[in-house]
Design a protein around this motif. Structure first.
Motif, PDB file in Angstrom:
ATOM      1  N   TRP A  83     -19.149  85.248  36.112  1.00  0.00           N
ATOM      2  CA  TRP A  83     -19.019  83.302  36.074  1.00  0.00           C
ATOM      3  C   TRP A  83     -20.269  82.374  35.198  1.00  0.00           C
ATOM      4  CZ3 TRP A  83     -15.346  85.570  38.611  1.00  0.00           C
ATOM      5  CH2 TRP A  83     -14.350  84.160  39.553  1.00  0.00           C
ATOM      6  N   SER A  84     -22.190  83.364  35.746  1.00  0.00           N
ATOM      7  CA  SER A  84     -23.066  82.549  35.661  1.00  0.00           C
ATOM      8  C   SER A  84     -22.895  82.281  33.720  1.00  0.00           C
ATOM      9  CB  SER A  84     -24.132  82.937  36.080  1.00  0.00           C
ATOM     10  OG  SER A  84     -24.049  84.133  35.224  1.00  0.00           O
ATOM     11  N   ASP A  85     -22.483  83.157  32.766  1.00  0.00           N
ATOM     12  CA  ASP A  85     -22.641  82.929  31.636  1.00  0.00           C
ATOM     13  C   ASP A  85     -20.977  82.818  30.861  1.00  0.00           C
ATOM     14  OD1 ASP A  85     -23.883  86.322  31.542  1.00  0.00           O
ATOM     15  OD2 ASP A  85     -22.051  86.236  32.012  1.00  0.00           O
ATOM     16  N   ASN A  86     -19.978  82.962  31.758  1.00  0.00           N
ATOM     17  CA  ASN A  86     -18.558  83.391  31.223  1.00  0.00           C
ATOM     18  C   ASN A  86     -18.706  84.177  30.201  1.00  0.00           C
ATOM     19  OD1 ASN A  86     -16.082  81.525  30.904  1.00  0.00           O
ATOM     20  ND2 ASN A  86     -16.505  80.512  29.793  1.00  0.00           N
ATOM     21  N   SER A  87     -19.187  85.367  30.586  1.00  0.00           N
ATOM     22  CA  SER A  87     -18.941  86.682  30.132  1.00  0.00           C
ATOM     23  C   SER A  87     -17.761  87.111  29.882  1.00  0.00           C
ATOM     24  CB  SER A  87     -20.134  87.405  29.671  1.00  0.00           C
ATOM     25  OG  SER A  87     -20.553  88.085  30.299  1.00  0.00           O
ATOM     26  N   LYS A  88     -17.244  88.151  29.253  1.00  0.00           N
ATOM     27  CA  LYS A  88     -16.575  88.854  29.251  1.00  0.00           C
ATOM     28  C   LYS A  88     -16.714  90.349  28.702  1.00  0.00           C
ATOM     29  CE  LYS A  88     -12.866  85.446  29.527  1.00  0.00           C
ATOM     30  NZ  LYS A  88     -11.044  85.491  29.054  1.00  0.00           N
ATOM     31  N   VAL A  89     -16.645  91.831  29.473  1.00  0.00           N
ATOM     32  CA  VAL A  89     -16.779  92.871  28.796  1.00  0.00           C
ATOM     33  C   VAL A  89     -15.301  93.357  28.794  1.00  0.00           C
ATOM     34  CG1 VAL A  89     -18.202  94.891  28.460  1.00  0.00           C
ATOM     35  CG2 VAL A  89     -18.843  92.591  28.976  1.00  0.00           C
ATOM     36  N   TYR A  90     -15.424  94.663  28.153  1.00  0.00           N
ATOM     37  CA  TYR A  90     -13.934  95.429  28.070  1.00  0.00           C
ATOM     38  C   TYR A  90     -14.588  96.805  27.396  1.00  0.00           C
ATOM     39  CZ  TYR A  90     -11.180  91.044  28.450  1.00  0.00           C
ATOM     40  OH  TYR A  90     -10.645  89.948  28.792  1.00  0.00           O
ATOM     41  N   ASP A  96     -13.683 100.087  25.613  1.00  0.00           N
ATOM     42  CA  ASP A  96     -13.211 100.277  23.888  1.00  0.00           C
ATOM     43  C   ASP A  96     -11.849 100.722  24.222  1.00  0.00           C
ATOM     44  OD1 ASP A  96     -16.367 102.046  23.035  1.00  0.00           O
ATOM     45  OD2 ASP A  96     -15.701  99.533  23.260  1.00  0.00           O
ATOM     46  N   SER A  97     -11.597 101.470  25.685  1.00  0.00           N
ATOM     47  CA  SER A  97      -9.912 102.173  25.759  1.00  0.00           C
ATOM     48  C   SER A  97      -9.199 100.836  25.749  1.00  0.00           C
ATOM     49  CB  SER A  97      -9.529 103.619  26.791  1.00  0.00           C
ATOM     50  OG  SER A  97     -10.120 102.354  28.136  1.00  0.00           O
ATOM     51  N   VAL A  98      -9.329  99.521  26.142  1.00  0.00           N
ATOM     52  CA  VAL A  98      -8.608  98.486  26.463  1.00  0.00           C
ATOM     53  C   VAL A  98      -8.787  97.146  26.141  1.00  0.00           C
ATOM     54  CG1 VAL A  98      -8.339  99.461  29.649  1.00  0.00           C
ATOM     55  CG2 VAL A  98     -10.064  97.548  28.731  1.00  0.00           C
ATOM     56  N   LYS A  99      -9.814  97.030  25.116  1.00  0.00           N
ATOM     57  CA  LYS A  99     -10.475  96.034  23.623  1.00  0.00           C
ATOM     58  C   LYS A  99      -9.110  95.654  23.339  1.00  0.00           C
ATOM     59  CE  LYS A  99     -14.955  96.518  23.261  1.00  0.00           C
ATOM     60  NZ  LYS A  99     -15.318  96.596  22.100  1.00  0.00           N
ATOM     61  N   GLY A 100      -8.516  94.425  23.161  1.00  0.00           N
ATOM     62  CA  GLY A 100      -7.740  93.919  22.626  1.00  0.00           C
ATOM     63  C   GLY A 100      -6.217  94.167  23.248  1.00  0.00           C
ATOM     64  N   ARG A 101      -5.627  94.650  24.072  1.00  0.00           N
ATOM     65  CA  ARG A 101      -5.017  95.033  24.573  1.00  0.00           C
ATOM     66  C   ARG A 101      -5.136  94.231  26.460  1.00  0.00           C
ATOM     67  NH1 ARG A 101      -3.013  99.840  26.586  1.00  0.00           N
ATOM     68  NH2 ARG A 101      -5.613 101.409  27.117  1.00  0.00           N
ATOM     69  N   PHE A 102      -5.755  94.565  27.198  1.00  0.00           N
ATOM     70  CA  PHE A 102      -6.293  93.496  28.340  1.00  0.00           C
ATOM     71  C   PHE A 102      -6.896  91.793  28.339  1.00  0.00           C
ATOM     72  CE2 PHE A 102      -5.939  97.965  31.291  1.00  0.00           C
ATOM     73  CZ  PHE A 102      -4.852  98.088  30.616  1.00  0.00           C
ATOM     74  N   THR A 103      -7.037  91.677  29.033  1.00  0.00           N
ATOM     75  CA  THR A 103      -7.386  90.334  28.851  1.00  0.00           C
ATOM     76  C   THR A 103      -7.933  89.845  30.790  1.00  0.00           C
ATOM     77  OG1 THR A 103      -6.610  89.382  27.630  1.00  0.00           O
ATOM     78  CG2 THR A 103      -7.542  88.101  28.192  1.00  0.00           C
ATOM     79  N   ILE A 104      -9.259  89.589  30.732  1.00  0.00           N
ATOM     80  CA  ILE A 104      -9.767  89.370  31.747  1.00  0.00           C
ATOM     81  C   ILE A 104     -10.097  87.922  31.828  1.00  0.00           C
ATOM     82  CG2 ILE A 104     -12.440  89.623  31.625  1.00  0.00           C
ATOM     83  CD1 ILE A 104     -12.841  91.005  34.703  1.00  0.00           C
ATOM     84  N   SER A 105      -9.732  87.095  33.188  1.00  0.00           N
ATOM     85  CA  SER A 105     -10.034  86.053  33.269  1.00  0.00           C
ATOM     86  C   SER A 105      -9.806  85.387  34.920  1.00  0.00           C
ATOM     87  CB  SER A 105      -8.320  85.034  32.583  1.00  0.00           C
ATOM     88  OG  SER A 105      -7.028  85.327  33.618  1.00  0.00           O
ATOM     89  N   ARG A 106      -9.380  83.969  35.342  1.00  0.00           N
ATOM     90  CA  ARG A 106     -10.464  83.069  36.529  1.00  0.00           C
ATOM     91  C   ARG A 106      -8.897  82.234  36.817  1.00  0.00           C
ATOM     92  NH1 ARG A 106     -16.620  80.497  35.011  1.00  0.00           N
ATOM     93  NH2 ARG A 106     -15.253  78.366  34.337  1.00  0.00           N
ATOM     94  N   SER A 149     -25.782  96.380  32.608  1.00  0.00           N
ATOM     95  CA  SER A 149     -25.744  97.732  33.961  1.00  0.00           C
ATOM     96  C   SER A 149     -23.962  96.947  34.845  1.00  0.00           C
ATOM     97  CB  SER A 149     -26.536  97.219  34.874  1.00  0.00           C
ATOM     98  OG  SER A 149     -27.361  97.993  34.431  1.00  0.00           O
ATOM     99  N   ARG A 150     -23.508  96.153  33.337  1.00  0.00           N
ATOM    100  CA  ARG A 150     -22.267  95.852  34.218  1.00  0.00           C
ATOM    101  C   ARG A 150     -20.823  96.528  34.134  1.00  0.00           C
ATOM    102  NH1 ARG A 150     -22.619  89.470  31.712  1.00  0.00           N
ATOM    103  NH2 ARG A 150     -24.742  89.314  32.601  1.00  0.00           N
ATOM    104  N   ARG A 151     -21.517  97.877  33.676  1.00  0.00           N
ATOM    105  CA  ARG A 151     -19.368  98.946  33.608  1.00  0.00           C
ATOM    106  C   ARG A 151     -20.403 100.194  34.531  1.00  0.00           C
ATOM    107  NH1 ARG A 151     -17.744  99.447  28.006  1.00  0.00           N
ATOM    108  NH2 ARG A 151     -18.867  97.247  26.413  1.00  0.00           N
ATOM    109  N   THR A 152     -21.248  99.488  35.297  1.00  0.00           N
ATOM    110  CA  THR A 152     -21.226 100.477  36.345  1.00  0.00           C
ATOM    111  C   THR A 152     -21.042 100.643  37.729  1.00  0.00           C
ATOM    112  OG1 THR A 152     -23.717 100.980  34.672  1.00  0.00           O
ATOM    113  CG2 THR A 152     -23.667 102.165  36.952  1.00  0.00           C
ATOM    114  N   ALA A 153     -20.486 101.325  38.690  1.00  0.00           N
ATOM    115  CA  ALA A 153     -19.732 101.342  39.694  1.00  0.00           C
ATOM    116  C   ALA A 153     -20.227 100.657  40.888  1.00  0.00           C
ATOM    117  CB  ALA A 153     -18.967 101.982  39.923  1.00  0.00           C
ATOM    118  N   SER A 154     -21.641 101.460  40.926  1.00  0.00           N
ATOM    119  CA  SER A 154     -22.795 101.071  41.783  1.00  0.00           C
ATOM    120  C   SER A 154     -23.421 100.302  41.954  1.00  0.00           C
ATOM    121  CB  SER A 154     -24.071 102.254  41.448  1.00  0.00           C
ATOM    122  OG  SER A 154     -24.059 102.782  39.944  1.00  0.00           O
ATOM    123  N   GLN A 155     -23.643  99.284  41.015  1.00  0.00           N
ATOM    124  CA  GLN A 155     -24.123  97.574  41.131  1.00  0.00           C
ATOM    125  C   GLN A 155     -23.162  96.849  42.021  1.00  0.00           C
ATOM    126  OE1 GLN A 155     -26.478  96.708  39.351  1.00  0.00           O
ATOM    127  NE2 GLN A 155     -27.126  98.966  38.579  1.00  0.00           N
TER     128      GLN A 155
END
Length: 126
Positions: free
Chosen positions: A52-59, A61-71, A106-112
């Motif tokens: 939310w704080s920086d309105n950023s989205k990260v995907y 590689d396996s789903v990039k271009g096919r999946f979209t995250i939104s709020r 670190s956003r891709r790390t589940a332990s975060q």
């Protein structure tokens, strides 16, 4: 804090689904909400994340271009729109949250993530 994932189901290859993650018990103003998935016999893997704080989205590689995250701020929900689904997308999908910003690296790390929903099954099969 509660997270509730929904929207999974059975879909044919090439089809689409929209997953929803309903949140409660915390403010989303600075939160990080991620989607992860786990296929049978495999480790949980990162899919997508919204901060939310920086309105950023990260995907991944396996789903990039096919999946979209939104709020949806009013509904306090995060969505994962999945298109062009493949059999290898079959997994239990989980939404996860942390009440503050996670550094980009670190956003891709589940332990975060501190909180997890119960998961929703997505099966892609003909």
């Amino acid at each position: 804090v509660q997270l509730q994932a929904s929207g999974g189901g059975l879909v044919q290859p090439g089809g689409s689904l929209i997953l929803s993650c309903a949140t409660s018990g915390f403010s989303l103003d600075s939160a990080t909400i991620g989607w992860f998935r786990q296929a049978p016999g495999k480790e949980r893997e990162f899919v997508a994340v919204y901060t939310w704080s920086d309105n950023s989205k990260v995907y991944s590689d396996s789903v990039k271009g096919r999946f979209t995250i939104s709020r949806d701020n009013a509904k306090k929900q995060v969505y994962l729109q999945m298109t062009s689904l493949k059999p290898e997308d079959t997994a239990v999908y989980y939404c996860a949250a942390r009440q503050n910003r996670i550094i980009l690296s670190s956003r891709r790390t589940a332990s975060q993530y501190d909180y997890w929903g119960q998961g929703t099954q997505v099966t892609v099969s003909s």
